[in-house]
Design a protein around this motif. Structure first.
Motif, PDB file in Angstrom:
ATOM      1  N   LEU A   1       0.855   3.941 -22.040  1.00 42.13           N
ATOM      2  CA  LEU A   1       2.514   4.348 -21.907  1.00 42.13           C
ATOM      3  C   LEU A   1       2.263   5.936 -21.038  1.00 42.13           C
ATOM      4  N   LYS A   2       1.565   6.776 -22.100  1.00 43.13           N
ATOM      5  CA  LYS A   2       1.045   8.141 -20.876  1.00 43.13           C
ATOM      6  C   LYS A   2       0.375   8.186 -20.033  1.00 43.13           C
ATOM      7  N   ASP A   3      -0.747   7.675 -19.851  1.00 43.68           N
ATOM      8  CA  ASP A   3      -1.151   7.245 -18.655  1.00 43.68           C
ATOM      9  C   ASP A   3      -0.542   6.840 -17.736  1.00 43.68           C
ATOM     10  N   LEU A   4       0.392   5.174 -17.749  1.00 45.67           N
ATOM     11  CA  LEU A   4       1.044   4.925 -16.817  1.00 45.67           C
ATOM     12  C   LEU A   4       1.756   6.114 -16.402  1.00 45.67           C
ATOM     13  N   VAL A   5       2.632   7.101 -17.100  1.00 51.18           N
ATOM     14  CA  VAL A   5       3.721   8.478 -16.865  1.00 51.18           C
ATOM     15  C   VAL A   5       2.500   8.572 -16.125  1.00 51.18           C
ATOM     16  N   SER A   6       1.097   9.274 -16.434  1.00 56.56           N
ATOM     17  CA  SER A   6       0.374  10.045 -15.357  1.00 56.56           C
ATOM     18  C   SER A   6      -0.325   9.618 -14.591  1.00 56.56           C
ATOM     19  N   ARG A   7      -0.633   8.226 -14.336  1.00 56.93           N
ATOM     20  CA  ARG A   7      -1.148   7.890 -13.409  1.00 56.93           C
ATOM     21  C   ARG A   7      -0.288   7.332 -11.932  1.00 56.93           C
ATOM     22  N   SER A   8       0.543   6.886 -12.577  1.00 63.52           N
ATOM     23  CA  SER A   8       2.153   6.937 -11.847  1.00 63.52           C
ATOM     24  C   SER A   8       2.342   8.424 -10.757  1.00 63.52           C
ATOM     25  N   MET A   9       3.023   9.354 -11.254  1.00 68.31           N
ATOM     26  CA  MET A   9       2.873  10.192 -11.213  1.00 68.31           C
ATOM     27  C   MET A   9       2.012  11.149 -10.445  1.00 68.31           C
ATOM     28  N   GLN A  10       0.621  11.139 -10.755  1.00 68.02           N
ATOM     29  CA  GLN A  10      -0.222  11.403  -9.422  1.00 68.02           C
ATOM     30  C   GLN A  10      -0.088  11.191  -7.846  1.00 68.02           C
TER      31      GLN A  10
ATOM     32  N   LYS B   1       9.466   5.761 -11.686  1.00 62.68           N
ATOM     33  CA  LYS B   1      10.139   7.463 -11.579  1.00 62.68           C
ATOM     34  C   LYS B   1      11.384   7.471 -12.679  1.00 62.68           C
ATOM     35  N   GLU B   2      11.287   6.233 -12.637  1.00 66.26           N
ATOM     36  CA  GLU B   2      12.601   6.096 -13.568  1.00 66.26           C
ATOM     37  C   GLU B   2      11.706   6.205 -15.291  1.00 66.26           C
ATOM     38  N   TYR B   3      10.251   5.777 -15.528  1.00 68.06           N
ATOM     39  CA  TYR B   3       9.505   5.312 -16.215  1.00 68.06           C
ATOM     40  C   TYR B   3       9.952   3.665 -16.480  1.00 68.06           C
ATOM     41  N   ASP B   4      10.370   2.998 -15.171  1.00 67.95           N
ATOM     42  CA  ASP B   4      10.986   1.353 -15.821  1.00 67.95           C
ATOM     43  C   ASP B   4       9.206   0.382 -15.569  1.00 67.95           C
ATOM     44  N   TYR B   5       8.132   0.739 -16.289  1.00 73.26           N
ATOM     45  CA  TYR B   5       7.155   0.072 -15.827  1.00 73.26           C
ATOM     46  C   TYR B   5       7.391  -2.082 -16.330  1.00 73.26           C
TER      47      TYR B   5
ATOM     48  N   ASP C   1      -2.618  -2.932   0.593  1.00 74.62           N
ATOM     49  CA  ASP C   1      -2.894  -1.783   0.425  1.00 74.62           C
ATOM     50  C   ASP C   1      -1.938  -1.698  -0.119  1.00 74.62           C
ATOM     51  N   CYS C   2      -0.357  -1.896  -0.369  1.00 73.64           N
ATOM     52  CA  CYS C   2       0.605  -1.943  -1.067  1.00 73.64           C
ATOM     53  C   CYS C   2       0.432  -2.299  -2.892  1.00 73.64           C
ATOM     54  N   LEU C   3       0.159  -3.433  -2.862  1.00 71.20           N
ATOM     55  CA  LEU C   3      -0.069  -4.147  -4.146  1.00 71.20           C
ATOM     56  C   LEU C   3      -1.291  -3.006  -4.799  1.00 71.20           C
ATOM     57  N   THR C   4      -2.185  -2.856  -4.164  1.00 72.08           N
ATOM     58  CA  THR C   4      -3.593  -2.502  -4.650  1.00 72.08           C
ATOM     59  C   THR C   4      -2.854  -1.254  -5.502  1.00 72.08           C
ATOM     60  N   ALA C   5      -2.125  -0.011  -4.811  1.00 73.70           N
ATOM     61  CA  ALA C   5      -1.555   0.811  -5.270  1.00 73.70           C
ATOM     62  C   ALA C   5      -0.690   1.138  -6.313  1.00 73.70           C
ATOM     63  N   TRP C   6       0.141   0.330  -5.693  1.00 72.99           N
ATOM     64  CA  TRP C   6       1.190  -0.460  -6.426  1.00 72.99           C
ATOM     65  C   TRP C   6       0.879  -0.589  -8.060  1.00 72.99           C
ATOM     66  N   LEU C   7      -0.394  -1.358  -7.896  1.00 74.57           N
ATOM     67  CA  LEU C   7      -0.521  -2.237  -9.747  1.00 74.57           C
ATOM     68  C   LEU C   7      -1.724  -1.485  -9.985  1.00 74.57           C
ATOM     69  N   ALA C   8      -2.344  -0.505  -9.077  1.00 69.28           N
ATOM     70  CA  ALA C   8      -3.412   0.962  -9.706  1.00 69.28           C
ATOM     71  C   ALA C   8      -3.052   1.526 -10.933  1.00 69.28           C
ATOM     72  N   PRO C   9      -2.131   2.366 -11.529  1.00 63.62           N
ATOM     73  CA  PRO C   9      -1.276   2.584 -12.558  1.00 63.62           C
ATOM     74  C   PRO C   9      -1.648   1.752 -13.615  1.00 63.62           C
ATOM     75  N   ILE C  10      -1.015   0.197 -13.970  1.00 63.08           N
ATOM     76  CA  ILE C  10      -1.365  -0.752 -14.716  1.00 63.08           C
ATOM     77  C   ILE C  10      -2.483  -1.102 -14.759  1.00 63.08           C
ATOM     78  N   LEU C  11      -3.148  -1.930 -13.932  1.00 65.43           N
ATOM     79  CA  LEU C  11      -4.402  -2.814 -13.894  1.00 65.43           C
ATOM     80  C   LEU C  11      -4.731  -1.503 -13.992  1.00 65.43           C
ATOM     81  N   VAL C  12      -5.472  -0.614 -13.846  1.00 62.60           N
ATOM     82  CA  VAL C  12      -6.653   0.036 -13.571  1.00 62.60           C
ATOM     83  C   VAL C  12      -7.720  -0.445 -13.478  1.00 62.60           C
ATOM     84  N   PHE C  13      -8.982  -0.981 -13.716  1.00 63.39           N
ATOM     85  CA  PHE C  13      -9.783  -1.775 -14.407  1.00 63.39           C
ATOM     86  C   PHE C  13      -9.757  -2.381 -12.811  1.00 63.39           C
TER      87      PHE C  13
END
Length: 981
Positions: free
Chosen positions: A83-92, A753-757, A806-818
Motif C-alpha cells: 500500500l505504501k508503494d502504491l501511494v508513493s509510486r502513484s503520487m510520483q 489522488k483519493e488512494y482508492d486503488y 501509453d495510458c494503460l501501461t502508466a495507469w497500471l504501473a504503480p500496481i503491476l510494477v514488474f
C-alpha cells in the motif's frame, strides 16, 4: 445457395495479414522473471533517477511506520508495504517528488526477549552479563533481521531508499530520541509518579496500551462482606454497626483484596438493606446476616450466594456510611485501618453489587478516585499512601501481611496461588458471601501472549492535562485534539477513533524496566526530587550518543561526564529506565523528516502516515503526542488506515489453525505482481481476506489483463508514427475510445489522488475486458488484420492502440510494477528506459464527447441483441461463425434508427451483412427484455467466402486478378506488393 466452404484450391493468405507480432509471452513466469527486473532497477539506480527527474516538483512524503526487526515478514507486512508503494509510486506519476525512506524499529522487549531466550537455552544469566555487552547482542540481532526483511520487502517490488534506511538504533537516531525526551523534560511535561500500569510479570516490565491485546480468560469471582464500621444516620432504630450490616463488593481479582483501601458507590444508584431470611446450613451467607446492595442487583447476588429467602428492610444512602472494616482485619495486624466509602462516577448497577472494591494500586479508576479524594481522606486521618502489594515478579510484598510467598502470576504466565490464599483467609474470617468463575476478555501482552496485571509502580509520565510552560489551556491533550481536527483521515472514521482515544487516555507512561533501548536521560536531585534542567548537560548527553550511541549512558563514569564540574554526582540519581519503544518511533519525524542532509527529498509534516488500524493506539498515537509535546502540532497532514489480513473465511490467520498465507510462498508460486494486484483490488479500509480461491481469482484477473496487453503489443508491431491520424479525421468508433480514455484519465487520476486503488483496478479491468477486448478489439480485428496499408480506419485504430498503450501501461504501473516494466520494454527496449520514470500521460480534454458516447451506447445495445441472436445460431450449429450470418434487425425507435444511420452495422456486429428495417419485428424474432424495441431475425449471408478475411460477400471474385477475395482484400494485397511486403 451460400458457399461457405473453402475450396480445395483456395490460396492461403495468412502471410498477407497484419497479424499480431510480439515476443511478449502469454505465460507470465513472474516468479522467474521478476528478480531480473529488480536487478535492472538496482543497476540503473532507478530510485536516484526518479529523484533527479523530480527535483523541481512539489514534495510528497509518505513516512514509513517502522516494522519491528525480529522475524520474517508476514502477509500483514506485505499488505502494508505494498500500500505504501502504491501511494508513493502513484503520487510520483501524478507529478510529485515522492521519495520513500523505509525504516525499522530496533529497540525494545521483543528483541531483548529473544536474547534472553538464547541465554536461558545456554544456562546463562542475563544479570551476570555487562549491560553494554547485552545491548550489543541485541543490536546484532536486530541488524541481521533488518537485512533479511529489507530483501523481502524489495522482492515485493517496493521502491525506496533501501541503501539508506532509518533505524531507531543508529547513533544519530538514539541521540535525537534523547533530545526529544529532554525537550519534553525541560518544558515541564515529564514527571515521575506512581500509578497503576499494565505490568507483564513474564516480561518484568510495564506495557503501553498499544502492547496489549485482549483474549478470553477465566477469572475467579468473589462476593465479599465489608462490615459497616459507623454510620452518620439511622435506617431503622439502630445505627449501622448495631445492625451488623455489611457492604458487599464483587471482584474478578481476589488477589487485590489485600490492596483494598476504599469502597466506591454511586449516588445515582438506589441501594437497600437486605436480610437473609433463609439459607442452607453452613452457607457463607447465613440466616440473619444483613447486606447493603444495589436494588437492581440484590436478587442476583442472593442467587449466587445460594440464599433461599431474603427480605428488604429499608433504603440506604451509602453517602451516610463513614467507613467499613477491612474484611482481612486481624490478619497479621496489617488491615486494621478504616475503609471509607467514596462516590464515584465509574460505578454502575449493570453487574456486581453496586459497590466497587477499590484498590488504588491496581486499577486506574480506583487510583483516580483515591487521588481525587486524598485531601478529604487526610483530613479524616486516613492514610492516603498507596501500598506496593505485588512486586515485579508477581509475588506479594511485605505490604500484604499474611500473604508473603503467595504469587499472582508466575514466570510462565500461569495463575499462582494468590487467589486461593486470599479466598481461604476471607472465608476463615466469615467475610465471604459467594464465589464463582467468569470467562471474560482480559488484557494480555501481545508479545508473550500471557495475562498482565494492573500494578502500582514508580514510572515516568508525560502530563496530558497540565499547562505547558505555564500557558493557560495549552495542554498536551488540547494540542493533540486540535491536531486531529486538522488532519485528513482515510477512511474518515479513523478521525473519531483516534480522537476518542486521545480524549479519554490517562497520562502517557514512558518508562520501561528493561535494558535494550534509549535510556530516560534525566538526572533527579535526591534532596528535592526535581529533574535537572541544564542545556549544557543535555548537550553533553546528546553529543555522546551521536558518537557512541545510547550505550554511552551505561559506561563507567557517564554521570561524571555529563554533570561535569557544576554538579556533584552524589547529589543526583541517574535514571536507568529505558524509553517505551513507542516514544522511539514517535520521534522519527524529528530525525527523519527534518534531516535534510541525509534525506533531502522528505518534508515535515509528512504528507501521510499509513498503517494498520491498530496504530490508532500505536504509532499514529505516539507520533501525534510526541510531536504535539515538542512542536505543538501533528507530524502528518493525513492518516490512511488499512485493515488486517484474514483467511478466506474471515478468520484471523494463526499458525495453530494452519490458515496463514506467507507472502514468500505466494511470490514463489505466482509472483509479487499477483500479491500487489490482490492488495490493489481489495477494500483495504476493511479486513482483507486471502486464501487459495482468492489468489486464483486474482491470477485469473491478471491473466486477462496480460492477454489484453499482449494483443496490444502484437498489433503495435505494425504501428508507424508517420501514419498517425488526427482525432478529427478518425472514424467515430476510434473517437469513442479516445473519449473513454479522456474520461478514464479523470477517473483514474481522481482515484489515485483519493488512494482508492480498488476503484483504479475496477475501472481499468472493466475497460480492458469489456470495452476493449469484448468490443473495440473484437470489431477492429478485421480492419487491423485485413485493411490496406493506406486504410484510414486501420491507421486510426493503430493510433488509438498507441494511445491506449501509453495510458494503460502508466495507469497500471504503480500496481503491476514488474509486468508494466516488461510490457513497456517490449515496445521501448532502449537503455535507461523504464515505465517507472514516466508521469501519467496528459490526455487531451477535447477528446471528450458525451454526445458521441450516448449515441454509441444505443448502437451497443443493438449490437448486443444481434450477438445474442447469433449465439443461439452457433449453439444450434446453424452457423459456424458470425461472419456466416446476415441478420435482419427490426427497429421502431427513432433514436436507434438515427444512431445507426451511416454506420456499418455489419462491421460492428461482426457479420458479413445486415439489414436494418424500420418496423416491428415478427413475433418469433429474438429480443432482449432489457433492450426494448429491437427484434433480430437471423439469416445466412449470400455470396462466397473471402479466402483472406472470411467474410461471405456477393462481390467476392469480382476482381479478376484476385478471384477468391473481396475487393477490399484485393486492394490490400496490391498495396502490400507495392510496399515490398
Amino acid at each position: 445457395m451460400t458457399d461457405t466452404a473453402a475450396s480445395a484450391t483456395e490460396t492461403d493468405y495468412s502471410a498477407t495479414l497484419f497479424l499480431p507480432e510480439t515476443n511478449f509471452p502469454m505465460r507470465a513466469g513472474l516468479p522467474d522473471r521478476e528478480p531480473g527486473w529488480l536487478k535492472r532497477w538496482q543497476d540503473m539506480d532507478i530510485y536516484k533517477l526518479q529523484r533527479e527527474q523530480a527535483a523541481d516538483r512539489p514534495l510528497f512524503t509518505i513516512h514509513d511506520g517502522p516494522p519491528y526487526a525480529n522475524g520474517n515478514i508476514h502477509i500483514g507486512h506485505a499488505l502494508n508495504k505494498t500500500l505504501k508503494d502504491l501511494v508513493s509510486r502513484s503520487m510520483q506519476m501524478l507529478g510529485f517528488n515522492s521519495a520513500y525512506v523505509p525504516g525499522w524499529d530496533c529497540h525494545g522487549l521483543p528483541i531483548e526477549w529473544k536474547i534472553e531466550e538464547q541465554y536461558r537455552a545456554k544456562g546463562k544469566d542475563k544479570n551476570e552479563v555487562p549491560v553494554v555487552e547485552f545491548r550489543q547482542e541485541c543490536r546484532t540481532f536486530a541488524e541481521q533481521w533488518v537485512d533479511i526483511q529489507r530483501e523481502e520487502f524489495k522482492r515485493l517490488g517496493v521502491l525506496g531508499e533501501w541503501d539508506n534506511p532509518y533505524l531507531t538504533m543508529s547513533f544519530d537516531a538514539e541521540a535525537q530520541i534523547a533530545r526529544e525526551l529532554m525537550k519534553v523534560s525541560t518544558s515541564g511535561q515529564l514527571y515521575r509518579g506512581s500509578k497503576p500500569v499494565m505490568w507483564s510479570v513474564v516480561e518484568r516490565t510495564a506495557l503501553a496500551e498499544a502492547e496489549i491485546e485482549y483474549a478470553d480468560y477465566e477469572s475467579d469471582t468473589i462476593w465479599v462482606k465489608f462490615p459497616v464500621r459507623s454510620g452518620g444516620g439511622e435506617i431503622t432504630s439502630k445505627a449501622f454497626h448495631d445492625l451488623n450490616a455489611s457492604v458487599v463488593i464483587w471482584t474478578t481479582t481476589p488477589w487485590t483484596i489485600p490492596a483494598n483501601r476504599a469502597i466506591s458507590f454511586s449516588s445515582k444508584i438506589s441501594y437497600g438493606l437486605y436480610e437473609v431470611a433463609k439459607a442452607p446450613e453452613g452457607n457463607w451467607a447465613s440466616t440473619g446476616e444483613k447486606y447493603i446492595l444495589a436494588d437492581n442487583l440484590a436478587a442476583e447476588v442472593f442467587a449466587k450466594a445460594k440464599v433461599e429467602e431474603f427480605v428488604r428492610i429499608g433504603d440506604v444512602d451509602p453517602g451516610h456510611i463513614t467507613s467499613c472494616f477491612h474484611p482481612l482485619r486481624g490478619l497479621g495486624g496489617g488491615y486494621e485501618f478504616e475503609v471509607p466509602l467514596l462516590d464515584g462516577e465509574h460505578v454502575t448497577d449493570d453487574a456486581g453489587t453496586g459497590f466497587v472494591h477499590t484498590a488504588p494500586g491496581h486499577g486506574l479508576d480506583d487510583f483516580e478516585i483515591w487521588m481525587n479524594s486524598g485531601r478529604k481522606l487526610a483530613e479524616k486521618g486516613i492514610d492516603t499512601a498507596i501500598p506496593y502489594v505485588v512486586g515485579d515478579d508477581g509475588f506479594y510484598t511485605s505490604e500484604a501481611p499474611g500473604f508473603e510467598g503467595a504469587r499472582v502470576i508466575d514466570d510462565n504466565g500461569k495463575k499462582g496461588d494468590a487467589n486461593n490464599r486470599v479466598i481461604t483467609a476471607l472465608a476463615e474470617r466469615n467475610a465471604m458471601v459467594a464465589r464463582g468463575r467468569v470467562k471474560h476478555s482480559y488484557p494480555h501482552s501481545w508479545r508473550s501472549k500471557k495475562p498482565v496485571i494492573f500494578r502500582n509502580t514508580p514510572q515516568w509520565f508525560v502530563y496530558m492535562d497540565r499547562d505547558i510552560e505555564g500557558k493557560a489551556g495549552d495542554t498536551l491533550r488540547h494540542r493533540a485534539l486540535n491536531a486531529i481536527d486538522a488532519t485528513t483521515f482515510y477512511p474518515a472514521a479513523g478521525q473519531n477513533r483516534l480522537r476518542s482515544m486521545i480524549a479519554d487516555r490517562p497520562d502517557w507512561v514512558l518508562s520501561r524496566q528493561r535494558a535494550w533501548g534509549v535510556p530516560i536521560t534525566v538526572f533527579v536531585n535526591k534532596a528535592t526530587n526535581e529533574i535537572l534542567k541544564d542545556d549544557l548537560v543535555n548537550h553533553r548527553i546528546a553529543q555522546s550518543f551521536e558518537e557512541e550511541g545510547a550505550d554511552a549512558w551505561y559506561k563507567p563514569g557517564a554521570a561524571e561526564r555529563y554533570l561535569g564540574a557544576d554538579y556533584k554526582v552524589a547529589d543526583y540519581e541517574m535514571v536507568t529506565d529505558i524509553l517505551d519503544v513507542w516514544f522511539d518511533s514517535g520521534t522519527t519525524h524529528s530525525w527523519v523528516l527534518r534531516n535534510k542532509q541525509k534525506w533531502p527529498h522528505l518534508k515535515f509534516p509528512a504528507s501521510m502516515y499509513l498503517e494498520g488500524s491498530d496504530q490508532h493506539r500505536g504509532w499514529f498515537h505516539s507520533s501525534l503526542l510526541e510531536s504535539c509535546a515538542t512542536n505543538g502540532y501533528a507530524p502528518y497532514s493525513s492518516v490512511l488506515t488499512h485493515g488486517f489480513t484474514m483467511d478466506s473465511d474471515g478468520k484471523k490467520m494463526s499458525k495453530s489453525l494452519g490458515n496463514t498465507v506467507a507472502p514468500q510462498d505466494v511470490i514463489k508460486q505466482y509472483g509479487a505482481d499477483i500479491l500487489r494486484l490482490w492488495v490493489a483490488s481489495s477494500d483495504y479500509s476493511e479486513d482483507l481476506r486471502l486464501g487459495k480461491e482468492i489468489i486464483q481469482t486474482t491470477v485469473d484477473s491478471y491473466r486477462k489483463l496480460r492477454n489484453t496487453l499482449r494483443w496490444l503489443l502484437g498489433n503495435l508491431a505494425h504501428y508507424q508514427a508517420s501514419d498517425e491520424v488526427r482525432f478529427e479525421e478518425m472514424p467515430e468508433l476510434e473517437q469513442l475510445i479516445l473519449h473513454r480514455l479522456s474520461q478514464l484519465d479523470e477517473q483514474v487520476r481522481g482515484a489515485y489522488k483519493e488512494y482508492d486503488y480498488r476503484k483504479v483496478v475496477s475501472l481499468l479491468t472493466n475497460f480492458m475486458n469489456i470495452e476493449l477486448s469484448a468490443f473495440y478489439f473484437d470489431i477492429r480485428k478485421d480492419a487491423l488484420y485485413c485493411d490496406p496499408i493506406s486504410s484510414i480506419k486501420r491507421r486510426s485504430a493503430l493510433t488509438v492502440l498507441h494511445h491506449l498503450f501509453d495510458c494503460l501501461t502508466a495507469w497500471l504501473a504503480p500496481i503491476l510494477v514488474f509486468t508494466m516494466e516488461e510490457v513497456w520494454l517490449e515496445r521501448h527496449p532502449e537503455d535507461g528506459s523504464s515505465v517507472h520514470l514516466r508521469l501519467f500521460p496528459e490526455v487531451p480534454a477535447d477528446w471528450r464527447n458525451d454526445g458521441l458516447a450516448a449515441k454509441w451506447q444505443l448502437i451497443r445495445g443493438v449490437r448486443r441483441v444481434v450477438t445474442g441472436a447469433l449465439e443461439i445460431e452457433r449453439r444450434e450449429k446453424r452457423i459456424g461463425s458470425s461472419l456466416e450470418a446476415a441478420p435482419k434487425v427490426y427497429l421502431t425507435d427513432e433514436r436507434l434508427l438515427a444512431a445507426l444511420a451511416g454506420e456499418d452495422m455489419a462491421e460492428i456486429a461482426i457479420t458479413s451483412a445486415i439489414e436494418i428495417i424500420p418496423a416491428d419485428g415478427p413475433a418469433d424474432g429474438f429480443r432482449l427484455d432489457d433492450v426494448p424495441g429491437i427484434t433480430v431475425v437471423p439469416g445466412l449471408a449470400a455470396g462466397k467466402r473471402c479466402a483472406r478475411s472470411w467474410k461471405v460477400l456477393p462481390e467476392v471474385g469480382s476482381d479478376p486478378e484476385f478471384p477468391d477475395v473481396s475487393p477490399r482484400d484485393a486492394q490490400a494485397l496490391r498495396e502490400r506488393a507495392a510496399a515490398g511486403l
